[in-house]
Design an enzyme around this catalytic site. Structure first.
Site, PDB file in Angstrom:
ATOM      1  N   ARG A  22      59.086  42.316  46.799  1.00  0.00           N
ATOM      2  CA  ARG A  22      59.755  43.065  45.502  1.00  0.00           C
ATOM      3  C   ARG A  22      60.800  44.203  45.986  1.00  0.00           C
ATOM      4  O   ARG A  22      60.411  44.948  46.767  1.00  0.00           O
ATOM      5  CB  ARG A  22      58.649  43.894  44.805  1.00  0.00           C
ATOM      6  CG  ARG A  22      57.465  42.656  44.176  1.00  0.00           C
ATOM      7  CD  ARG A  22      56.262  43.420  43.928  1.00  0.00           C
ATOM      8  NE  ARG A  22      55.125  42.435  43.755  1.00  0.00           N
ATOM      9  CZ  ARG A  22      54.818  42.175  42.523  1.00  0.00           C
ATOM     10  NH1 ARG A  22      55.060  43.039  41.516  1.00  0.00           N
ATOM     11  NH2 ARG A  22      53.780  41.435  42.405  1.00  0.00           N
ATOM     12  N   SER A 134      34.518  39.071  32.090  1.00  0.00           N
ATOM     13  CA  SER A 134      35.750  39.278  31.996  1.00  0.00           C
ATOM     14  C   SER A 134      36.843  38.311  31.832  1.00  0.00           C
ATOM     15  O   SER A 134      36.685  37.261  32.575  1.00  0.00           O
ATOM     16  CB  SER A 134      35.987  40.148  33.516  1.00  0.00           C
ATOM     17  OG  SER A 134      37.336  40.287  33.549  1.00  0.00           O
ATOM     18  N   SER A 186      50.328  40.543  28.129  1.00  0.00           N
ATOM     19  CA  SER A 186      51.654  40.579  28.265  1.00  0.00           C
ATOM     20  C   SER A 186      52.364  39.623  29.028  1.00  0.00           C
ATOM     21  O   SER A 186      53.493  39.568  29.039  1.00  0.00           O
ATOM     22  CB  SER A 186      52.198  42.059  28.817  1.00  0.00           C
ATOM     23  OG  SER A 186      51.973  42.270  30.229  1.00  0.00           O
ATOM     24  N   HIS A 214      49.318  46.849  25.355  1.00  0.00           N
ATOM     25  CA  HIS A 214      50.697  46.028  24.998  1.00  0.00           C
ATOM     26  C   HIS A 214      50.541  45.999  23.495  1.00  0.00           C
ATOM     27  O   HIS A 214      51.196  45.128  23.081  1.00  0.00           O
ATOM     28  CB  HIS A 214      50.799  44.781  25.990  1.00  0.00           C
ATOM     29  CG  HIS A 214      51.128  44.933  27.190  1.00  0.00           C
ATOM     30  ND1 HIS A 214      52.038  45.311  27.621  1.00  0.00           N
ATOM     31  CD2 HIS A 214      50.167  44.675  28.099  1.00  0.00           C
ATOM     32  CE1 HIS A 214      52.128  45.608  29.020  1.00  0.00           C
ATOM     33  NE2 HIS A 214      50.885  45.159  29.494  1.00  0.00           N
ATOM     34  N   LYS A 245      53.862  52.833  26.866  1.00  0.00           N
ATOM     35  CA  LYS A 245      54.749  51.720  26.618  1.00  0.00           C
ATOM     36  C   LYS A 245      55.073  52.081  25.245  1.00  0.00           C
ATOM     37  O   LYS A 245      56.130  52.538  25.157  1.00  0.00           O
ATOM     38  CB  LYS A 245      53.910  50.574  26.694  1.00  0.00           C
ATOM     39  CG  LYS A 245      53.399  50.446  28.269  1.00  0.00           C
ATOM     40  CD  LYS A 245      52.895  48.983  28.569  1.00  0.00           C
ATOM     41  CE  LYS A 245      52.258  48.741  29.814  1.00  0.00           C
ATOM     42  NZ  LYS A 245      52.935  48.977  31.158  1.00  0.00           N
ATOM     43  N   THR A 274      41.007  64.897  39.089  1.00  0.00           N
ATOM     44  CA  THR A 274      42.815  64.669  39.073  1.00  0.00           C
ATOM     45  C   THR A 274      43.270  65.637  38.260  1.00  0.00           C
ATOM     46  O   THR A 274      42.577  65.984  36.976  1.00  0.00           O
ATOM     47  CB  THR A 274      43.292  63.324  38.813  1.00  0.00           C
ATOM     48  OG1 THR A 274      44.373  63.155  39.145  1.00  0.00           O
ATOM     49  CG2 THR A 274      42.862  63.036  37.337  1.00  0.00           C
TER      50      THR A 274
HETATM   51  C1  LIG Z   1      46.939  45.117  30.384  1.00  0.00           C
HETATM   52  C2  LIG Z   1      47.330  46.401  31.153  1.00  0.00           C
HETATM   53  N1  LIG Z   1      46.388  47.452  30.955  1.00  0.00           N
HETATM   54  C3  LIG Z   1      46.684  48.723  31.463  1.00  0.00           C
HETATM   55  C4  LIG Z   1      48.010  49.017  32.172  1.00  0.00           C
HETATM   56  C5  LIG Z   1      48.320  50.378  32.966  1.00  0.00           C
HETATM   57  O1  LIG Z   1      49.026  51.089  32.218  1.00  0.00           O
HETATM   58  P1  LIG Z   1      49.843  52.186  32.652  1.00  0.00           P
HETATM   59  O2  LIG Z   1      51.046  51.719  32.941  1.00  0.00           O
HETATM   60  O3  LIG Z   1      49.681  53.319  31.697  1.00  0.00           O
HETATM   61  O4  LIG Z   1      49.059  52.619  33.724  1.00  0.00           O
HETATM   62  C6  LIG Z   1      48.795  47.930  32.156  1.00  0.00           C
HETATM   63  C7  LIG Z   1      50.252  48.040  32.754  1.00  0.00           C
HETATM   64  O5  LIG Z   1      51.138  47.499  32.916  1.00  0.00           O
HETATM   65  C8  LIG Z   1      48.715  46.773  31.715  1.00  0.00           C
HETATM   66  O6  LIG Z   1      49.576  45.679  31.490  1.00  0.00           O
END
Ligand SMILES: Cc1ncc(COP(=O)(O)O)c(C=O)c1O
Length: 400
Positions: A22, A134, A186, A214, A245, A274
């Site tokens: 990458r 899951s 996604s 998403h 997003k 955090t």
């Molecule tokens: C399905 C899914 N959940 C959680 C996340 C994590 O989200 P974030 O980018 O806000 O850390 C992503 C990131 O692409 C994702 O595709």
């Protein structure tokens, strides 16, 4: 040399040989010209792979909120939520997100990844005997949360209700159970059968945990996600989402029952230890969520744009993969070719689309993934289709 150094070099060489190495592509967003970005040489690039799905990251309302909050409150939060890191912007944003999903409470995290990892591991470490179900295609952040717990994990085939039911039936009847799944996947561009999963959850006494990363901002009358669109939000125990997003900012969250959210707030190390989101980010996200809830115009244009792009690619004889969502995947089927196509799009045609390779998708399913936004015009689509025809159709003919 320590054996770990040798391991790093050998592994990287193997990844490179498989065409999976990458490399970052430096692209600078231009707020006033989204989706046109700048390359380091000053040339403009038309980006087809931003997850700023509605272009809200460049919306004047959002930029103004961020600037005003930075002027008023400074750049960083300066602490965790418990140690001087809670601002009125955090509280207001949590109230807005709870309302978006029709839930009693919401809790912010520093990213969507952290929200899944922290919430799932905390839930699944709470009681003895947890059984988690899951979906096979769940995001790495959910898998990290599940792996960080002692729960027994049962992976069901992607969106396969019969397999899910068989696993639920075989689990100890009295054990606490949780089904963890996404609404919009996604990379596959498909949508889970939420109501049917809720039916199974009720039949087998399982809780439901839904990642709407998403989908939030885009699906449902007010952008509450597929759970809002399908009228099942009340049947989902925990809805998880991102502000990074469709809302165009940064951060993650969960929404649910007040005691569940308060428990995670009180017990999750990924929340407690955090620094909280910068208040300027929380303020920008609040402006974005409020705008998107009240104004459906970008949402409806998004779906028109996605369907138009699918139609045009198909008409040009390009291998569009099935998609029931706003995501437009194009089959390539080979990691090296996928990387080459993406690079040629950039170098020869001034456009950028992410190559999606293993391990993000299984080998043989490598693809380019397009995310047209409401700001992608017909002329931009003409450019993309012409470039893909020029690059991909001869490549496929040569490989045949
Ligand atoms: C399905 C899914 N959940 C959680 C996340 C994590 O989200 P974030 O980018 O806000 O850390 C992503 C990131 O692409 C994702 O595709």
């Amino acid at each position: 040399m320590h054996s770990f150094y040798t391991h790093c070099r050998d592994s990287l060489a193997a990844i490179e040989a498989q065409g999976r190495y990458r490399r970052f592509t430096p692209l600078q967003k231009q707020a006033g010209r989204f989706p046109l970005y700048l390359r380091p040489d000053g040339s403009e690039v038309l980006v087809w792979s931003s997850n700023d799905y509605l272009g809200m990251g460049s919306h004047p309302v959002v930029i103004e909120a961020a600037c005003a909050a930075a002027q008023a409150m400074g750049a960083g939060a300066g602490g965790t939520r418990n140690i001087s890191g809670t601002s009125p912007a955090h509280d207001a944003l949590e109230a807005e997100l709870a309302a978006l999903h029709g839930k009693a409470a919401a809790l912010l995290f520093t990213s969507g990844f952290v929200s899944n990892q922290a919430a799932l591991s905390t839930i699944l470490n709470s009681l003895p005997g947890w059984q988690v179900f899951s979906d096979q295609r769940n995001h790495a952040s959910m898998i990290a949360g599940i792996k960080g717990s002692k729960a027994a994990c049962h992976v069901f085939r992607h969106n396969d209700l019969a397999h899910l039911e068989a696993l639920l039936r075989a689990a100890p009847p009295d054990a606490p159970k949780l089904i963890a799944f996404e609404s919009v996947y996604s990379m596959d561009a498909d949508i889970a059968p939420l109501a049917a999963i809720c039916d199974l959850a009720e039949r087998y006494g399982a809780m439901t945990y839904l990642d709407e990363v998403h989908a939030v901002g885009m699906y449902g009358p007010s952008g509450g996600g597929v759970s809002e669109r399908d009228g099942v939000a009340a049947r989902i125990d925990v809805i998880e989402g991102t502000l990074a997003k469709a809302f165009g900012c940064h951060g993650g969250y969960i929404a649910g029952d007040a005691s569940v959210v308060d428990y995670i707030r009180s017990c999750a190390p990924g929340f407690i230890f955090t620094t909280s989101l910068p208040p300027m980010v929380a303020a920008a996200a609040l402006a974005s969520v409020r705008h998107v809830r009240a104004d459906a115009s970008r949402r409806s244009t998004l779906f028109e744009r996605a369907e138009t792009l699918k139609r045009r690619l198909r008409a040009a004889g390009l291998p569009v993969l099935p998609s029931t969502s706003h995501i437009v995947p194009l089959h390539v089927g080979d990691a090296a070719l996928c990387t080459v196509v993406s690079r040629r799009l950039l170098d020869e045609f001034g456009m950028y689309a992410t190559p999606i390779n293993y391990p993000t998708v299984p080998r043989g399913e490598e693809r380019l993934r397009f995310t047209p936004t409401p700001l992608h015009t017909d002329t931009m689509m003409d450019r993309l289709v012409a470039a893909l025809k020029a690059i991909l159709l001869p490549e496929h003919r040569a490989a045949a």
